[in-house]
Design a protein around this motif. Structure first.
Motif, PDB file in Angstrom:
ATOM      1  N   ALA C 337      11.719  39.316 -20.694  1.00  0.00           N
ATOM      2  CA  ALA C 337      11.177  38.159 -19.978  1.00  0.00           C
ATOM      3  C   ALA C 337       9.843  38.530 -19.337  1.00  0.00           C
ATOM      4  N   PHE C 338       9.650  39.820 -19.047  1.00  0.00           N
ATOM      5  CA  PHE C 338       8.395  40.256 -18.462  1.00  0.00           C
ATOM      6  C   PHE C 338       7.235  39.952 -19.395  1.00  0.00           C
ATOM      7  N   VAL C 339       7.462  40.184 -20.681  1.00  0.00           N
ATOM      8  CA  VAL C 339       6.408  39.928 -21.658  1.00  0.00           C
ATOM      9  C   VAL C 339       6.025  38.455 -21.659  1.00  0.00           C
ATOM     10  N   ALA C 340       7.044  37.585 -21.562  1.00  0.00           N
ATOM     11  CA  ALA C 340       6.778  36.147 -21.530  1.00  0.00           C
ATOM     12  C   ALA C 340       6.005  35.786 -20.262  1.00  0.00           C
ATOM     13  N   MET C 341       6.408  36.358 -19.129  1.00  0.00           N
ATOM     14  CA  MET C 341       5.733  36.065 -17.866  1.00  0.00           C
ATOM     15  C   MET C 341       4.290  36.564 -17.921  1.00  0.00           C
ATOM     16  N   LEU C 342       4.115  37.740 -18.507  1.00  0.00           N
ATOM     17  CA  LEU C 342       2.772  38.312 -18.601  1.00  0.00           C
ATOM     18  C   LEU C 342       1.863  37.412 -19.417  1.00  0.00           C
ATOM     19  N   SER C 343       2.392  36.941 -20.545  1.00  0.00           N
ATOM     20  CA  SER C 343       1.589  36.054 -21.390  1.00  0.00           C
ATOM     21  C   SER C 343       1.201  34.794 -20.633  1.00  0.00           C
ATOM     22  N   SER C 344       2.053  34.385 -19.701  1.00  0.00           N
ATOM     23  CA  SER C 344       1.766  33.154 -18.970  1.00  0.00           C
ATOM     24  C   SER C 344       0.572  33.301 -18.048  1.00  0.00           C
ATOM     25  N   PHE C 345       0.131  34.520 -17.784  1.00  0.00           N
ATOM     26  CA  PHE C 345      -1.090  34.686 -16.997  1.00  0.00           C
ATOM     27  C   PHE C 345      -2.298  34.211 -17.793  1.00  0.00           C
ATOM     28  N   ALA C 346      -2.159  34.205 -19.111  1.00  0.00           N
ATOM     29  CA  ALA C 346      -3.229  33.654 -19.938  1.00  0.00           C
ATOM     30  C   ALA C 346      -3.048  32.146 -20.001  1.00  0.00           C
ATOM     31  N   CYS C 347      -1.848  31.752 -20.395  1.00  0.00           N
ATOM     32  CA  CYS C 347      -1.552  30.347 -20.593  1.00  0.00           C
ATOM     33  C   CYS C 347      -0.045  30.276 -20.756  1.00  0.00           C
ATOM     34  N   ALA C 348       0.582  29.300 -20.129  1.00  0.00           N
ATOM     35  CA  ALA C 348       2.048  29.234 -20.173  1.00  0.00           C
ATOM     36  C   ALA C 348       2.561  28.968 -21.581  1.00  0.00           C
ATOM     37  N   ILE C 349       1.707  28.423 -22.452  1.00  0.00           N
ATOM     38  CA  ILE C 349       2.187  28.062 -23.789  1.00  0.00           C
ATOM     39  C   ILE C 349       2.617  29.282 -24.600  1.00  0.00           C
ATOM     40  N   PRO C 350       1.787  30.316 -24.768  1.00  0.00           N
ATOM     41  CA  PRO C 350       2.304  31.490 -25.471  1.00  0.00           C
ATOM     42  C   PRO C 350       3.434  32.162 -24.711  1.00  0.00           C
ATOM     43  N   GLY C 351       3.414  32.071 -23.390  1.00  0.00           N
ATOM     44  CA  GLY C 351       4.494  32.646 -22.600  1.00  0.00           C
ATOM     45  C   GLY C 351       5.820  31.994 -22.922  1.00  0.00           C
ATOM     46  N   ILE C 352       5.820  30.677 -22.983  1.00  0.00           N
ATOM     47  CA  ILE C 352       7.041  29.951 -23.299  1.00  0.00           C
ATOM     48  C   ILE C 352       7.487  30.257 -24.721  1.00  0.00           C
ATOM     49  N   MET C 353       6.530  30.352 -25.633  1.00  0.00           N
ATOM     50  CA  MET C 353       6.902  30.667 -27.002  1.00  0.00           C
ATOM     51  C   MET C 353       7.434  32.096 -27.115  1.00  0.00           C
ATOM     52  N   ALA C 354       6.950  32.989 -26.246  1.00  0.00           N
ATOM     53  CA  ALA C 354       7.418  34.374 -26.292  1.00  0.00           C
ATOM     54  C   ALA C 354       8.865  34.503 -25.837  1.00  0.00           C
ATOM     55  N   THR C 355       9.425  33.465 -25.219  1.00  0.00           N
ATOM     56  CA  THR C 355      10.813  33.572 -24.778  1.00  0.00           C
ATOM     57  C   THR C 355      11.780  33.582 -25.957  1.00  0.00           C
ATOM     58  N   ARG C 356      11.271  33.333 -27.166  1.00  0.00           N
ATOM     59  CA  ARG C 356      12.150  33.369 -28.330  1.00  0.00           C
ATOM     60  C   ARG C 356      12.757  34.742 -28.548  1.00  0.00           C
ATOM     61  N   THR C 357      12.112  35.792 -27.986  1.00  0.00           N
ATOM     62  CA  THR C 357      12.670  37.125 -28.170  1.00  0.00           C
ATOM     63  C   THR C 357      13.883  37.360 -27.295  1.00  0.00           C
ATOM     64  N   LEU C 358      14.142  36.468 -26.326  1.00  0.00           N
ATOM     65  CA  LEU C 358      15.289  36.662 -25.450  1.00  0.00           C
ATOM     66  C   LEU C 358      16.547  36.140 -26.124  1.00  0.00           C
ATOM     67  N   PRO C 359      17.548  36.998 -26.299  1.00  0.00           N
ATOM     68  CA  PRO C 359      18.750  36.538 -26.989  1.00  0.00           C
ATOM     69  C   PRO C 359      19.574  35.529 -26.190  1.00  0.00           C
ATOM     70  N   SER C 360      19.497  35.603 -24.865  1.00  0.00           N
ATOM     71  CA  SER C 360      20.317  34.706 -24.064  1.00  0.00           C
ATOM     72  C   SER C 360      19.602  33.392 -23.834  1.00  0.00           C
ATOM     73  N   SER C 361      20.247  32.280 -24.160  1.00  0.00           N
ATOM     74  CA  SER C 361      19.553  31.000 -24.011  1.00  0.00           C
ATOM     75  C   SER C 361      19.358  30.661 -22.540  1.00  0.00           C
ATOM     76  N   ARG C 362      20.247  31.176 -21.669  1.00  0.00           N
ATOM     77  CA  ARG C 362      20.029  30.905 -20.242  1.00  0.00           C
ATOM     78  C   ARG C 362      18.808  31.643 -19.730  1.00  0.00           C
ATOM     79  N   ASP C 363      18.639  32.860 -20.181  1.00  0.00           N
ATOM     80  CA  ASP C 363      17.440  33.611 -19.794  1.00  0.00           C
ATOM     81  C   ASP C 363      16.200  32.896 -20.307  1.00  0.00           C
TER      82      ASP C 363
END
Lengths: 188, 94, 637
Positions: C337-363
């Protein structure tokens, strides 16, 4: 379950079941097998079983299919292989078979064992149930190594052929007869 | 950091959990502990922590958790919480 | 069943087309094979009803089109989460609305075959036409391993194709086989079902293939000794983070300035050559003004996507997730999730898309609804404007630039609030996941240019399309609202500046602004600021240009002067310090971005979560702005 897998042959009713060689019973055509496998053979579901150096070839009767019987036969075969002594095998070709088994062992585990002690072992001749081998290199100086190799080889040959094989080892150096003489002098 | 795991009597056959090992240790997997959640046990098995598999403990994160293990030719990390669920038999250090 | 986003027009819907699915564990090179087969033409969306991503593309063999689907990576067909259930159900033909594929291509990494043999056995058990694509054969050999591919094919009973994904060798042969899956060799007997039995079967197969497992990758070990070292690893990590932000702020500057000048030139051309004042206004303010700011950000965004794609493909992101897991675990999330949050410093869009690597849907959902709190690059122009209004440029606090410190505090505030929000969300509504945190650390591999391009283009395309269309549309609408109705009769005798001001003060936008004024007046915002707020719902960048238009500034791109002097009906200055502070805090928390909401909708497959995110962030923004303003007023009294 022991490690095993099946490979197709040119005959769709026949499959090679690949198993590690040291788990196989005596080589040859199988007359009777223990457990369910024997039952399937007896009932005619399986037409023919042959044990070969590295696999077991099973041929189904012509109106049975491997898709239906595969899981069943696999389980039965594994269970039967846990009891190699219970197999009743028509040792097909005596001398050639024994020579083949010996050659395989010398090229495989027995030979590797000899090498790991700095020596080597080779087949000289086979007469009936007697197998003559020659030890050389570090082996011939060491009665212990010779003894171990001898026992192991004899044990494996007996297990795989199902017969009372006896192994005789020559040695390739004059030193041993001399050594034996000295030993016998001392012991006496 | 090549310490032997603590063991009463130090029998070579003593059973430990993976979490007790430190980086540099090596062990063989027995399975998952009985009280492990079956889903987690299943996942650990699928990743390679199956019976008779060899595990190497590679390193721990600077903050203490998680730890990297090598099993079946793959490096992966587990938290202490999950490493406590894997029963192992320690082997000699490499 | 509704078709999933963006896939509805794909070849899948065409009757009679053959469908092949790629199955394999994560990190096996499956996506690489998929990209090679389908080019950059793949469509992505979601499986109906879940938050699991779906990729489908087409390839053609001898003129025949074949649909290729990249199934989510999985370690086993025995699922432990609802998401993994998707793959199992789909392959069994039990997934509602989607037929089972006609043929399967197993993608397995030759260096981890001892583990993936489990999945191979399970897939073969499905009794479907199956082909094994064996990747990383070169790496296997380089690390002292070995395999006899022909013997493997005989032992498995299926065709095996050796593929080297990162330079595409073997792909053409693989593609050629796809058309003839009816004639693929099938195993004479299916592998056993029980996991222990599959292990035994697998061992036998690998022995027969003369499989020699590779040694651990020496290069990776040497690099990890530094990058994961307690001291040097942490130092490198912060260096990478610092570099990341450097790119964010400065590296794209020349390109941005270049685009800025081009836009200014275009604006001048419009001013000089377009006679019709309405059209002129539309072009210069509506289109160029609104879209201009977004266009200027494109170099920055693309560069950031590029950097993120590189770090991901080379293998560093999993190391970063490993280092940060302890911290993320405190919020209830995990290292990835850190990677997704980090990407969101650029723009939340790639950050949100990066959440696909998280296996848990709640996460995934927790990260999606809190990532927009991270200070994204769109807030930068807003903060720049507001900080300029609040703090004089030369001011220094403790020897450091006051403006710099304020910016830093705003960034910090955003970052911390995201983590706190994640903690709250994960401990209440999205609580409790039994899924264990397990993450592979693949060997370091230099990514091919093609893989980088595919990753970058996939992400950039979403940003460009959504951002471009939504922001363009909103800018046009805003312009229309601000300049209509055209009050011909009332502005007859006025000068042009007075006329523009009159039209604006009596426009639809003004009505709208006055209507929402009661909501924002406790925060000190006047109706003109409110118009800009409503307008910037589309994108934060629009706030600056809209405020500029409303303030009737001579240069809408830097309205500082006009705003500083702006007064309300009673002659009081509007942008006092407490109001500016309230505005800054408001922007720190509010979700002012249609594109983000659209991507949230797409990734969560429902309107519920975007609605939730928007609402809670609006309330949070309002309350915190009020509190900040009250404190500021109390301090200055």
């Amino acid at each position: 379950m022991i490690p095993i897998h099946a490979t197709a042959t040119s005959n769709p009713q026949q499959l090679r079941w690949v198993v590690a060689a040291d788990r196989l019973p005596a080589r040859g055509a199988v007359r009777h097998a223990p457990g369910r496998l024997g039952a399937l053979l007896g009932d005619g579901v399986i037409d023919h079983i042959e044990v070969r150096p590295a696999d077991v070839v099973i041929t189904l009767q012509s109106d049975n299919s491997w898709r239906d019987w595969g899981d069943d036969i696999r389980q039965a075969l594994c269970d039967a292989l846990l009891n190699p002594a219970g197999w009743d095998v028509d040792a097909a070709d005596d001398a050639a078979g024994l020579a083949a088994i010996t050659a395989e062992l010398l090229a495989g585990p027995i030979g590797a064992l000899a090498e790991s002690h700095g020596g080597s072992i080779e087949l000289v001749s086979i007469e009936g149930d007697s197998v003559n081998v020659r030890l050389s290199g570090a082996c011939h100086g060491c009665p212990a190594a010779a003894g171990t190799l001898h026992d192991k080889l004899q044990g494996e040959l007996r297990r795989r052929s199902g017969r009372e094989i006896r192994v005789h080892s020559e040695t390739s150096s004059a030193a041993i007869p001399l050594g034996k003489k000295l030993l016998s002098l001392i012991v006496r | 950091m090549r310490t032997r795991p603590q063991s009463a009597g130090d029998q070579s056959g003593a059973v430990f959990v993976l979490a007790q090992l430190t980086p540099g240790n090596r062990a063989m997997v027995v399975g998952t502990v009985a009280q492990a959640n079956p889903l987690i046990a299943k996942r650990l098995g699928q990743l390679g922590f199956r019976a008779n598999a060899h595990v190497d403990v590679i390193r721990r994160a600077p903050l203490g958790d998680p730890t990297i293990y090598r099993v079946h030719d793959t490096e992966l990390c587990l938290r202490r919480r999950e490493a406590q669920l894997i029963e192992v038999i320690p082997e000699a250090d490499r | 069943m509704t078709a999933c986003h963006d896939v509805e027009g794909s070849a899948v819907a065409v009757a009679g087309i053959r469908r092949v699915a790629l199955v394999g564990s994560p990190n096996a090179g499956k996506t690489s094979v998929f990209n090679h087969l389908t080019g950059l033409r793949a469509k992505t969306g979601n499986y109906p009803g879940v938050t699991v991503g779906r990729s489908v593309g087409t390839t053609s063999v001898d003129g025949v089109a074949i649909a290729v689907e990249d199934l989510p990576g999985t370690y086993s067909l025995d699922p432990i989460s609802p998401d993994e259930q998707v793959v199992t159900d789909l392959l069994a033909g039990k997934y509602p609305g989607i037929d089972a594929p006609d043929a399967l291509v197993l993608v397995a990494d030759a260096t981890t075959l001892r583990r993936s043999i489990l999945l191979i056995g399970q897939v073969l058990r499905l009794d479907r036409p199956c082909l094994l694509a064996l990747t990383m054969g070169d790496e296997l050999a380089a690390r002292g391993g070995r395999i006899d591919v022909a013997a493997l094919s005989t032992a498995l009973g299926i065709p095996v194709a050796a593929v080297i994904a990162h330079h595409g060798s073997g792909i053409d042969e693989l593609r050629a086989q796809l058309a003839s899956f009816d004639r693929w060799q099938r195993p004479p007997v299916l592998p056993p079902i029980a996991e222990d039995d599959i292990d035994a079967w697998g061992q036998s197969v690998l022995d027969a293939s003369q499989y020699l497992a590779p040694q651990p990758d020496g290069r990776t070990q040497r690099i990890d000794r530094v990058l994961l070292h307690p001291l040097w690893g942490t130092v490198t990590f912060f260096a990478v983070m610092f570099y990341f932000f450097q790119v964010l702020f400065t590296a794209a500057a020349p390109l941005r300035d270049g685009i800025g000048s081009a836009l200014t030139w275009l604006g001048r051309q419009v001013g000089d050559h377009v006679g019709n004042p309405v059209l002129r206004g539309l072009l210069s303010q509506g289109i160029l003004g609104g879209v201009g700011t977004v266009l200027q950000f494109i170099p920055q965004i693309v560069l950031l996507f590029c950097l993120l794609a590189f770090l991901e493909n080379v293998g560093y992101m999993s190391r970063a997730a490993f280092l940060m897991d302890r911290v993320m675990a405190k919020t209830g999330l995990e290292g990835r999730a850190f990677v997704a949050m980090l990407s969101s410093f650029a723009c939340a869009i790639p950050g949100i898309m990066a959440t696909r690597t998280l296996p848990s849907s709640r996460d995934r959902i927790a990260t999606i609804v809190t990532a927009p709190l991270m200070t994204c690059s769109a807030r930068l122009p807003v903060y720049t404007l507001l900080v300029g209004l609040l703090v004089a440029p030369q001011t220094r606090w403790c020897g450091l630039s006051a403006q710099g410190i304020t910016m830093f505090l705003l960034y910090l505030g955003g970052g911390l609030s995201a983590l706190v929000a994640a903690l709250l969300v994960k401990s209440t509504i999205l609580r409790g996941d039994l899924l264990p945190f397990t993450m592979e650390l693949p060997p370091y591999r230099l990514p091919s240019a093609r893989a980088m391009l595919a990753a970058m283009w996939g992400a950039a395309r979403v940003f460009l399309r959504k951002a471009g269309t939504i922001i363009l549309a909103t800018s046009l609408v805003l312009w229309a609202l601000l300049n209509l109705p055209v009050r011909e009769s009332q502005t007859q005798g006025m000068s042009s500046t007075d006329a523009t001001a009159y039209v604006m003060n009596h426009s639809y936008a003004a009505d709208l602004g006055r209507a929402v004024a009661p909501v924002f007046s406790p925060l000190g915002f006047d109706w003109r600021t409110d118009i800009a707020l409503v307008g910037s719902l589309s994108a934060r960048e629009v706030f600056v240009s809209t405020l500029g238009q409303v303030a009737a500034a001579s240069d809408p791109e830097s309205p500082q002067q006009a705003l500083a002097g702006m007064t309300d009906d009673q002659g009081r200055r509007i942008f006092t310090a407490p109001t500016v502070i309230a505005l800054m805090v408001y922007f720190m928390f509010a979700l002012q971005c249609m594109s983000t909401i659209a991507v949230m909708r797409r990734e969560t497959n429902t309107w519920r979560w975007p609605a939730f995110a928007f609402s809670y962030m609006f309330v949070l923004a309002w309350v915190m702005a009020f509190v900040a303003r009250s404190i500021a007023m109390g301090l200055s009294a």
